[in-house]
Design a protein around this motif. Structure first.
Motif, PDB file in Angstrom:
ATOM      1  N   PHE A   1       0.904  -1.129   0.055  1.00  0.00           N
ATOM      2  CA  PHE A   1       0.052  -0.097  -0.065  1.00  0.00           C
ATOM      3  C   PHE A   1       0.745   1.336  -0.078  1.00  0.00           C
ATOM      4  CE2 PHE A   1      -3.954  -2.573   1.203  1.00  0.00           C
ATOM      5  CZ  PHE A   1      -4.786  -1.717   0.581  1.00  0.00           C
ATOM      6  N   ASP A   2       1.908   1.251   0.862  1.00  0.00           N
ATOM      7  CA  ASP A   2       2.623   2.432   1.130  1.00  0.00           C
ATOM      8  C   ASP A   2       3.466   2.641  -0.348  1.00  0.00           C
ATOM      9  OD1 ASP A   2       1.804   2.973   3.362  1.00  0.00           O
ATOM     10  OD2 ASP A   2       3.567   2.136   4.630  1.00  0.00           O
ATOM     11  N   LYS A   3       4.039   1.639  -0.749  1.00  0.00           N
ATOM     12  CA  LYS A   3       4.995   1.639  -2.185  1.00  0.00           C
ATOM     13  C   LYS A   3       4.136   2.287  -3.392  1.00  0.00           C
ATOM     14  CE  LYS A   3       8.444  -1.472  -0.358  1.00  0.00           C
ATOM     15  NZ  LYS A   3       9.110  -2.387  -0.528  1.00  0.00           N
ATOM     16  N   THR A   4       2.890   1.540  -3.425  1.00  0.00           N
ATOM     17  CA  THR A   4       2.096   2.038  -4.517  1.00  0.00           C
ATOM     18  C   THR A   4       1.638   3.685  -4.358  1.00  0.00           C
ATOM     19  OG1 THR A   4       1.326  -0.273  -4.745  1.00  0.00           O
ATOM     20  CG2 THR A   4      -0.091   1.641  -5.542  1.00  0.00           C
ATOM     21  N   ALA A   5       1.262   3.878  -3.139  1.00  0.00           N
ATOM     22  CA  ALA A   5       1.021   5.418  -2.951  1.00  0.00           C
ATOM     23  C   ALA A   5       2.310   6.316  -3.288  1.00  0.00           C
ATOM     24  CB  ALA A   5       0.458   5.635  -1.441  1.00  0.00           C
TER      25      ALA A   5
ATOM     26  N   ARG B   1      -4.847 -11.310  -8.334  1.00  0.00           N
ATOM     27  CA  ARG B   1      -4.944 -11.588  -7.093  1.00  0.00           C
ATOM     28  C   ARG B   1      -3.895 -12.532  -6.687  1.00  0.00           C
ATOM     29  NH1 ARG B   1      -8.558  -7.969  -8.647  1.00  0.00           N
ATOM     30  NH2 ARG B   1     -10.397  -7.820  -7.556  1.00  0.00           N
ATOM     31  N   PRO B   2      -2.762 -12.121  -6.183  1.00  0.00           N
ATOM     32  CA  PRO B   2      -1.549 -12.865  -6.268  1.00  0.00           C
ATOM     33  C   PRO B   2      -1.709 -14.294  -5.447  1.00  0.00           C
ATOM     34  CG  PRO B   2      -1.095 -11.126  -5.187  1.00  0.00           C
ATOM     35  CD  PRO B   2      -2.318 -10.787  -5.762  1.00  0.00           C
ATOM     36  N   MET B   3      -0.956 -15.477  -5.766  1.00  0.00           N
ATOM     37  CA  MET B   3      -0.814 -16.754  -5.189  1.00  0.00           C
ATOM     38  C   MET B   3      -2.287 -17.189  -4.629  1.00  0.00           C
ATOM     39  SD  MET B   3       2.464 -16.139  -3.118  1.00  0.00           S
ATOM     40  CE  MET B   3       2.602 -17.994  -2.421  1.00  0.00           C
ATOM     41  N   THR B   4      -3.385 -16.900  -5.441  1.00  0.00           N
ATOM     42  CA  THR B   4      -4.713 -17.218  -5.151  1.00  0.00           C
ATOM     43  C   THR B   4      -5.050 -18.474  -6.007  1.00  0.00           C
ATOM     44  OG1 THR B   4      -5.593 -15.549  -6.281  1.00  0.00           O
ATOM     45  CG2 THR B   4      -5.600 -15.117  -4.015  1.00  0.00           C
ATOM     46  N   ASP B   5      -4.284 -18.676  -7.092  1.00  0.00           N
ATOM     47  CA  ASP B   5      -4.653 -19.601  -7.987  1.00  0.00           C
ATOM     48  C   ASP B   5      -3.833 -21.093  -7.571  1.00  0.00           C
ATOM     49  OD1 ASP B   5      -1.994 -18.697  -8.601  1.00  0.00           O
ATOM     50  OD2 ASP B   5      -2.436 -18.499 -10.881  1.00  0.00           O
ATOM     51  N   ARG B   6      -3.324 -21.192  -6.579  1.00  0.00           N
ATOM     52  CA  ARG B   6      -2.295 -22.321  -6.159  1.00  0.00           C
ATOM     53  C   ARG B   6      -2.781 -22.509  -4.476  1.00  0.00           C
ATOM     54  NH1 ARG B   6       3.520 -19.282  -6.691  1.00  0.00           N
ATOM     55  NH2 ARG B   6       2.242 -18.440  -8.351  1.00  0.00           N
ATOM     56  N   PRO B   7      -2.380 -23.804  -4.237  1.00  0.00           N
ATOM     57  CA  PRO B   7      -3.001 -24.004  -2.849  1.00  0.00           C
ATOM     58  C   PRO B   7      -1.964 -23.527  -1.858  1.00  0.00           C
ATOM     59  CG  PRO B   7      -1.781 -25.864  -3.916  1.00  0.00           C
ATOM     60  CD  PRO B   7      -2.285 -24.856  -4.900  1.00  0.00           C
ATOM     61  N   GLY B   8      -2.296 -23.316  -0.663  1.00  0.00           N
ATOM     62  CA  GLY B   8      -1.363 -22.824   0.592  1.00  0.00           C
ATOM     63  C   GLY B   8      -2.024 -21.542   1.006  1.00  0.00           C
ATOM     64  N   LEU B   9      -1.299 -21.134   2.150  1.00  0.00           N
ATOM     65  CA  LEU B   9      -1.896 -19.720   2.752  1.00  0.00           C
ATOM     66  C   LEU B   9      -0.705 -18.749   2.892  1.00  0.00           C
ATOM     67  CD1 LEU B   9      -3.607 -21.865   5.796  1.00  0.00           C
ATOM     68  CD2 LEU B   9      -4.699 -20.328   3.863  1.00  0.00           C
TER      69      LEU B   9
ATOM     70  N   LEU C   1       1.818  -7.577  -7.164  1.00  0.00           N
ATOM     71  CA  LEU C   1       0.785  -6.629  -7.018  1.00  0.00           C
ATOM     72  C   LEU C   1       1.134  -5.140  -7.220  1.00  0.00           C
ATOM     73  CD1 LEU C   1      -2.493  -6.208  -7.172  1.00  0.00           C
ATOM     74  CD2 LEU C   1      -2.158  -6.436  -4.524  1.00  0.00           C
ATOM     75  N   LYS C   2       2.414  -4.970  -6.444  1.00  0.00           N
ATOM     76  CA  LYS C   2       3.061  -3.715  -6.617  1.00  0.00           C
ATOM     77  C   LYS C   2       3.733  -3.272  -7.718  1.00  0.00           C
ATOM     78  CE  LYS C   2       7.164  -3.784  -5.234  1.00  0.00           C
ATOM     79  NZ  LYS C   2       8.268  -3.840  -4.339  1.00  0.00           N
ATOM     80  N   THR C   3       4.105  -4.629  -8.465  1.00  0.00           N
ATOM     81  CA  THR C   3       4.937  -4.311  -9.714  1.00  0.00           C
ATOM     82  C   THR C   3       3.776  -3.821 -10.935  1.00  0.00           C
ATOM     83  OG1 THR C   3       6.735  -5.908  -9.161  1.00  0.00           O
ATOM     84  CG2 THR C   3       6.336  -5.218 -11.481  1.00  0.00           C
TER      85      THR C   3
ATOM     86  N   PHE D   1      -6.128  -1.466  -7.068  1.00  0.00           N
ATOM     87  CA  PHE D   1      -5.168  -2.103  -6.027  1.00  0.00           C
ATOM     88  C   PHE D   1      -5.871  -2.665  -4.819  1.00  0.00           C
ATOM     89  CE2 PHE D   1      -2.236  -1.383  -2.476  1.00  0.00           C
ATOM     90  CZ  PHE D   1      -1.242  -2.445  -2.839  1.00  0.00           C
ATOM     91  N   GLU D   2      -6.616  -1.640  -4.100  1.00  0.00           N
ATOM     92  CA  GLU D   2      -7.408  -1.972  -3.227  1.00  0.00           C
ATOM     93  C   GLU D   2      -8.022  -3.224  -3.303  1.00  0.00           C
ATOM     94  OE1 GLU D   2      -9.429   0.673   0.525  1.00  0.00           O
ATOM     95  OE2 GLU D   2     -10.500   0.530  -1.467  1.00  0.00           O
TER      96      GLU D   2
END
Length: 341
Positions: free
Chosen positions: A166-170, A199-207, A214-216, A243-244
């Motif tokens: 959030f801070d870097k995108t701002a 939505r990064p890393m939501t298309d693969r299993p794991g937490l 997303l910043k890039t 972004f939000e």
């Protein structure tokens, strides 16, 4: 038991007094945001010096508000980590010096445990067990919480934390520091659907979580707008909204997985980003669908504050924990190293 607490892990000096029977008696906070804003981020040396300048006047203020003298205190808690080494040393040395002169025990408190337990300061406090989403500064973690000190890390950010992104995108859009609240405010004027962020890393299993991609993506979108028509205020608002939404959706998806994996119906969110209204709305909607409940601290206890350290310190001191004679800080301090009570 009555405990005085000092929080000085980064750029806010927080002081509070918590009583195990009467609750939070008083608290005060001094934020260094204006001082660091001109540099676009926290300058550690300046932060340390400002803690030295503000801590004792705030302690006097809090003790006056609570109508408490040193003889009525049972101990002093202070943030020992994680955080900026110089800033942590200020709080640790001050706490130990006061305790020595007043004849009191001290206790080093984990900053993230303070955030995790902050919702327990509220009237509508969650019961154990629950899953906690901690989104504070450089930390984004999902934790299964069975009790105080009984923490199982389910997932965490493997690069940039949500707050950092959030801070870097701002900053890329020339918004003031800290960027999170400015992104959220700008997003209210954004055009839905103009930009679609991943939505990064939501298309693969794991937490585990990742926000560097997303910043890039935000950086590339900003650069494209600047190249085509110049970055307008509407462009900024549309990028802020996209972004939000992407960041919040990612956190929501991971929370749902964590709740299912741990078999919980209670979710706690804490830390600076937990004050984001869209995140709260999204997680309320999620828990309604799961027939569960979501809990979070009041906005003033989302950011760094003394009240959360006073509460955590009081619970542990009641269980008989206290420091030895060595002054130790932990700039890096995994939460699973904490003792359970």
């Amino acid at each position: 038991m009555r405990v005085l607490a000092i929080e000085s892990s980064c750029d806010e000096t927080g002081i509070a007094i918590y009583d195990s029977e009467q609750g939070l008696l008083s608290h005060a906070l001094y934020s260094q945001v204006e001082m660091h804003a001109i540099y676009g981020g926290v300058v550690p040396e300046l932060a340390s010096r400002d803690h030295i300048r503000k801590a004792i006047p705030l302690i006097k203020e809090v003790m006056t508000k609570a109508n408490t003298t040193s003889s009525e205190l049972d101990g002093i808690a202070y943030t020992s980590g994680p955080g900026l080494a110089g800033a942590l040393l200020v709080g640790a040395c001050l706490a130990r010096s006061l305790a020595w002169s007043w004849g009191l025990p001290t206790l080093a408190v984990h900053h993230m445990e303070g955030h995790l337990l902050a919702p327990l300061l509220e009237d509508n406090a969650p019961e154990f067990p629950f899953v906690a989403l901690l989104v504070s500064g450089g930390h984004t973690q999902l934790v299964d919480v069975k009790g105080i000190g009984q923490y199982e890390l389910l997932g965490e950010s493997i690069d940039d934390a949500a707050g950092e992104a959030f801070d870097k995108t701002a900053k890329m859009m020339d918004l003031p520091y800290p960027g999170g609240p400015h992104i959220a405010k700008l997003a209210q004027h954004g055009t839905p659907g103009r930009f679609k962020f991943p939505r990064p890393m939501t298309d693969r299993p794991g937490l585990d979580l990742s926000f560097s991609g997303l910043k890039t993506f935000a950086r590339n979108t900003i650069a494209k707008c600047r190249e085509e028509t110049g970055l307008t205020e509407q462009d900024k608002a549309d990028i802020a909204l996209a972004f939000e939404q992407a960041a919040v959706d990612t956190l929501s998806i991971k929370c749902k997985r964590a709740l299912e994996q741990a078999g919980r119906k209670r979710l706690v969110i804490a830390g600076g980003v937990s004050a984001n209204k869209y995140l709260r709305e999204k997680l309320h909607s999620l828990m309604d669908k799961l027939h569960g409940d979501v809990f979070y601290p009041r906005p003033e206890f989302c950011t760094d504050n003394g009240a959360m350290i006073a509460y955590a310190g009081c619970q542990r001191m009641k269980a008989g924990q206290k420091d030895n004679d060595e002054i130790v800080i932990h700039p890096r301090w995994p939460m699973d190293q904490l003792e359970s009570i």
